[in-house]
Design an enzyme around this catalytic site. Structure first.
Site, mmCIF file in Angstrom:
data_model
loop_
_atom_site.group_PDB
_atom_site.id
_atom_site.type_symbol
_atom_site.label_atom_id
_atom_site.label_comp_id
_atom_site.label_asym_id
_atom_site.label_seq_id
_atom_site.Cartn_x
_atom_site.Cartn_y
_atom_site.Cartn_z
ATOM 1 N N GLY A 83 -8.916 9.890 6.605
ATOM 2 C CA GLY A 83 -10.040 9.619 5.692
ATOM 3 C C GLY A 83 -11.381 10.067 6.254
ATOM 4 O O GLY A 83 -11.568 11.226 6.652
ATOM 5 N N HIS A 142 -12.605 -2.071 11.182
ATOM 6 C CA HIS A 142 -12.605 -3.020 10.065
ATOM 7 C C HIS A 142 -11.189 -3.536 9.797
ATOM 8 O O HIS A 142 -10.967 -4.722 9.629
ATOM 9 C CB HIS A 142 -13.174 -2.322 8.830
ATOM 10 N N ARG A 143 -10.214 -2.619 9.822
ATOM 11 C CA ARG A 143 -8.830 -3.015 9.534
ATOM 12 C C ARG A 143 -8.262 -3.846 10.684
ATOM 13 O O ARG A 143 -7.573 -4.835 10.470
ATOM 14 C CB ARG A 143 -7.965 -1.766 9.279
ATOM 15 N N ASP A 202 -7.760 -3.647 0.652
ATOM 16 C CA ASP A 202 -8.626 -2.703 -0.038
ATOM 17 C C ASP A 202 -9.768 -2.425 0.929
ATOM 18 O O ASP A 202 -10.327 -3.345 1.527
ATOM 19 C CB ASP A 202 -9.148 -3.256 -1.360
ATOM 20 N N SER A 203 -10.052 -1.160 1.091
ATOM 21 C CA SER A 203 -11.014 -0.807 2.123
ATOM 22 C C SER A 203 -11.839 0.374 1.661
ATOM 23 O O SER A 203 -11.487 1.055 0.689
ATOM 24 C CB SER A 203 -10.268 -0.473 3.424
ATOM 25 N N LYS A 239 -2.665 3.958 6.334
ATOM 26 C CA LYS A 239 -2.948 2.531 6.424
ATOM 27 C C LYS A 239 -1.715 1.776 6.917
ATOM 28 O O LYS A 239 -1.813 0.887 7.767
ATOM 29 C CB LYS A 239 -3.404 1.996 5.055
ATOM 30 N N ASP A 270 -12.791 9.063 8.977
ATOM 31 C CA ASP A 270 -12.901 8.873 10.434
ATOM 32 C C ASP A 270 -13.633 10.008 11.152
ATOM 33 O O ASP A 270 -14.431 9.743 12.059
ATOM 34 C CB ASP A 270 -11.506 8.695 11.061
ATOM 35 N N THR A 293 0.845 -1.194 0.000
ATOM 36 C CA THR A 293 0.000 0.000 0.000
ATOM 37 C C THR A 293 0.880 1.243 0.000
ATOM 38 O O THR A 293 1.973 1.235 0.562
ATOM 39 C CB THR A 293 -0.953 0.041 1.216
HETATM 40 P P1 ITT Z 1 -3.579 1.849 -1.494
HETATM 41 O O1 ITT Z 1 -4.486 1.456 -2.634
HETATM 42 O O2 ITT Z 1 -2.210 2.217 -1.921
HETATM 43 O O3 ITT Z 1 -3.595 0.827 -0.389
HETATM 44 P P2 ITT Z 1 -5.659 3.821 -0.927
HETATM 45 O O4 ITT Z 1 -5.798 4.949 0.042
HETATM 46 O O5 ITT Z 1 -5.986 4.135 -2.377
HETATM 47 O O6 ITT Z 1 -4.179 3.205 -0.817
HETATM 48 P P3 ITT Z 1 -7.925 2.079 -0.872
HETATM 49 O O7 ITT Z 1 -8.030 1.974 -2.345
HETATM 50 O O8 ITT Z 1 -8.127 0.842 -0.055
HETATM 51 O O9 ITT Z 1 -6.509 2.639 -0.414
HETATM 52 O O10 ITT Z 1 -8.961 3.203 -0.398
HETATM 53 C C1 ITT Z 1 -9.240 3.335 0.925
HETATM 54 C C2 ITT Z 1 -9.941 4.653 1.168
HETATM 55 O O11 ITT Z 1 -11.089 4.399 2.004
HETATM 56 C C3 ITT Z 1 -9.034 5.585 1.961
HETATM 57 O O12 ITT Z 1 -8.304 6.428 1.114
HETATM 58 C C4 ITT Z 1 -10.041 6.318 2.842
HETATM 59 O O13 ITT Z 1 -10.623 7.377 2.092
HETATM 60 C C5 ITT Z 1 -11.119 5.259 3.092
HETATM 61 N N1 ITT Z 1 -10.793 4.501 4.302
HETATM 62 C C6 ITT Z 1 -10.361 3.215 4.373
HETATM 63 N N2 ITT Z 1 -10.137 2.843 5.636
HETATM 64 C C7 ITT Z 1 -10.410 3.929 6.391
HETATM 65 C C8 ITT Z 1 -10.336 4.195 7.768
HETATM 66 O O14 ITT Z 1 -9.900 3.300 8.629
HETATM 67 N N3 ITT Z 1 -10.687 5.397 8.198
HETATM 68 C C9 ITT Z 1 -11.110 6.345 7.337
HETATM 69 N N4 ITT Z 1 -11.192 6.196 6.014
HETATM 70 C C10 ITT Z 1 -10.846 4.983 5.531
#
Ligand code: ITT
Length: 231
Positions: free
Chosen positions: A150, A177-178, A68-69, A12, A152, A7
């Protein structure tokens, strides 16, 4: 065992390292490799996580762990969902995304939401393991709190009557969730007893097409390469 954390999101990475700090694993950052990343074009969190882990493992030759979240809001037909990081546009900031979310929810009484996280640990040779976590909450009318990242600040957890930005990281990790997904993954890693599956098969180009969503928690161990057996 060396594992690449697949990532680019520093928030994250911080959370994942904290959640997995008791695992006997040496984490390597993506920044140690020249790697442009992957296009997240899967139709599920699982498909995207698997693709990130698979591509990173193929590129680095090491086991790779990806997540992926995202935030799922039923009143918005599941948005921002898979597009959580780019909800307000390609280069959107967290603030932009939160702003768009609050705007879309203006006047709506159904504020239910959930965060979903699917992680995949992919081994060179094709075996992978996956785990999933969710947390339910409500979207507030405005951001509250400064911690986390994000969405939160607008994610209110009824059980503690606070947003995820009002609690310290270790508290968030206990319920998030994570936290849930990666603790399951930590158990999977422990069970491997530091003897990771080995195979020298070359991954076929279609290896990521098998994107059935493993909705059962933490159980899917499947080979993406014909002839390599899962346990
Ligand atoms: P990578 O693909 O490089 O891992 P990314 O930020 O693009 O980084 P994702 O595609 O999984 O990762 O998108 C996750 C998004 O969802 C993240 O940018 C936040 O906007 C939101 N998100 C995920 N987990 C979160 C959390 O614990 N708290 C707040 N927002 C979260």
């Amino acid at each position: 065992m060396k594992i690449v954390l697949a990532t680019k999101n520093k928030d994250k990475i911080r959370e994942i390292k904290d959640i997995l700090k008791d695992t006997v694993v040496e984490f390597v950052g993506l920044d140690e490799f020249e790697f442009l990343g992957v296009v997240e074009d899967g139709k599920t969190f699982f498909a995207n996580a698997k693709k990130k882990a698979f591509e990173t493992s193929r590129h680095t030759g090491l086991p790779a762990l990806a997540d992926d979240s995202g935030l799922v809001v039923p009143a918005l037909d599941g948005a921002p969902g898979l597009y959580s990081s780019r909800y307000a546009g390609k280069n959107a900031t967290y603030e932009d995304n939160v702003g768009k979310l609050l705007k879309e929810l203006t006047g709506k009484t159904d504020r239910k939401a959930k965060f979903v996280c699917v992680c995949v640990l992919f081994f060179p040779g094709g075996r992978y393991f996956t785990a999933r976590g969710e947390i339910k909450g409500l979207i507030t009318e405005e951001p509250i709190g400064r911690a986390g990242f994000g969405y939160d600040p607008v994610f209110f957890v009824p059980g503690i009557r606070k947003t995820l930005s009002e609690i310290p990281q270790f508290e968030k990790n206990k319920m998030s969730h994570r936290g849930i997904a990666f603790r399951k993954m930590a158990e999977i890693i422990k069970r491997m007893k530091l003897s990771p599956p080995q195979a020298d098969a070359t991954l076929p180009p279609q290896a990521d097409e098998d994107a059935h969503h493993p909705d059962k928690d933490g159980e899917q161990t499947k080979s993406a390469v014909a002839g390599v057996k899962s346990e």
